[in-house]
Design an enzyme around this catalytic site. Structure first.
Site, short mmCIF file in Angstrom:
data_model
loop_
_atom_site.label_atom_id
_atom_site.label_comp_id
_atom_site.label_asym_id
_atom_site.label_seq_id
_atom_site.Cartn_x
_atom_site.Cartn_y
_atom_site.Cartn_z
N SER A 43 -81.97 -14.69 9.16
CA SER A 43 -83.33 -14.52 9.44
C SER A 43 -84.52 -14.33 8.47
O SER A 43 -84.50 -14.97 7.55
CB SER A 43 -83.26 -13.36 10.59
N TRP B 153 -88.17 -18.20 19.32
CA TRP B 153 -89.05 -17.62 18.25
C TRP B 153 -88.92 -18.07 17.07
O TRP B 153 -89.72 -18.57 16.00
CB TRP B 153 -88.91 -16.11 18.15
N LYS C 75 -85.01 -16.57 4.94
CA LYS C 75 -86.14 -17.11 4.19
C LYS C 75 -85.79 -16.80 2.77
O LYS C 75 -86.12 -17.87 2.10
CB LYS C 75 -87.47 -16.52 4.77
N HIS D 100 -80.47 -15.02 18.68
CA HIS D 100 -81.05 -14.94 17.21
C HIS D 100 -79.85 -14.00 16.96
O HIS D 100 -79.35 -12.87 17.31
CB HIS D 100 -82.42 -14.14 17.26
#
Ligand code: GCU
Length: 356
Positions: free
Chosen positions: A195, A286, A199, A337
């Site tokens: 998550s 999302w 990044k 997620h």
């Protein structure tokens, strides 16, 4: 329109990519998205082993190490937990898992600790797992993120780095440390993150060529997902809710994403020709699995320059149907997620093709 990865006709060679286009794309990400990574070296990195113990009936050796960074009379540090096969006979490949969740008691891991860093699985295959608490250098908090690493490299510009840039930088400092040890095979180092850390892992791998394989887990917006046309989170959401993650310039694209000089396939392409694995979770609208797959597919031209195959010929796969035969791998895990053991099982199968 999604920006072209290789914009210059007739100049699409490996050399042109390495000398011109690649550095140009990296600078665009620095200026408009993650902020500039300081180039001035640290004065010192000190490592101190705080604690050692055996786990899993003696099969796994755990070392807790404090890494201290020094510059301009300031010091800041962060802890890493290294999980090594206890019977290690020769230097082994290592997987660095960036962990910016150590200070965030409310959020906790997006998954349980053994899902996030399943050291039993990792060490049983002969690898070293490293859980790096990068938020000890830079807190995941808009009020506190300028304490710690920021003080070593202060900045006030629109393109000054944010937490994601600092976590990525921390990943590279772990690599510095691993290079000082005798038990690491530093030709085989992977970086991974879940998550927000996904990044950071992508940005770390994009900038640091010493990392030989990059893994992104549900990294979504400003991670592996194409920004233009994605579902769920957008520039406005991420820069409003997490103003400390990215550089100030990025927020200015909130209502004009179309004008961003980059999109995220270009970030993934910075990993080429090194193996890259992107994974999504099917219920994670999302982050947007389709847009993550699309970016991974669109990174292909950079791999092609090296005669390597990406995902171009592949269809968006069904849930739990990993694609691992090219240099860019992908799966869409069934579920929500987070990082799960299933994800790690696929990463390790992908890694095995390159690290064995
Ligand atoms: C939020 C944020 C995402 C991020 C995620 C996480 O949902 O909007 O961008 O990836 O937190 O780190 O779990």
């Amino acid at each position: 329109m999604i920006p072209e990865l290789l914009e210059t006709k007739g100049k699409n060679t490996k050399e042109y990519w390495e000398q011109v286009r690649r550095p140009e794309i990296q600078r665009l990400f620095e200026k408009w998205v993650y902020g500039v990574t300081p180039k001035e070296p640290l004065e010192e990195i000190n490592a101190q082993i705080l604690n050692t113990e055996l786990l899993e009936n003696g099969r796994v050796k755990k070392e807790e190490v404090l890494l201290e960074l020094k510059r301009n009379g300031k010091v800041c540090g962060f802890r890493c937990r290294l999980f090594l096969p206890a019977d290690l006979k020769k230097p082994a490949p290592a997987i660095i898992m960036l962990n910016p969740f150590s200070r965030n008691k409310k959020l906790d891991y997006p998954g349980k600790e053994m899902d996030h860093m399943p050291y039993d699985l990792i060490t049983s295959q002969g690898y070293i797992g490293i859980h790096a608490d990068v938020d000890e250098l830079c807190a995941d908090d808009p009020d506190l993120y300028q304490e710690g690493l920021w003080e070593l490299y202060p900045g006030r510009a629109e393109d000054s780095w944010g937490a994601i840039g600092m976590w990525a930088f921390a990943g590279s400092r772990v690599v510095d440390y691993l290079q000082m040890r005798q038990d690491m095979n530093c030709d085989k180092l992977a970086v991974c993150g879940c998550s927000r850390a996904g990044k950071a892992a992508l940005w770390c791998g994009a900038q640091d060529q010493r990392i030989s394989l990059v893994i992104s887990n549900v990294s979504g917006c400003t991670g592996a997902a194409i920004t233009r046309g994605k579902t769920g989170e957008h520039v406005i959401d991420i820069t409003t809710k997490f103003p400390h993650w990215l550089c100030k310039n990025y927020a200015s694209f909130s209502h004009r994403e179309e004008e961003l000089p980059v999109d995220q396939h270009m970030l993934l392409a910075l990993c080429a020709p090194r193996p890259l694995y992107v994974s999504s979770a099917s219920e994670d609208v999302w982050a947007d699995p389709h847009s993550e797959f699309l970016a991974a597919q669109m990174a292909e031209p950079a791999y092609k320059l090296y005669g390597k195959q990406g995902l171009k010929e592949c269809e968006f796969p069904r849930e739990n149907q990993p694609i691992k035969n090219g240099c860019v791998g992908y799966h869409n895990r069934q579920g929500v997620h987070g990082c799960r053991r299933y994800d790690w099982e696929q990463y390790l199968l992908f890694i095995k093709q390159y690290f064995k």
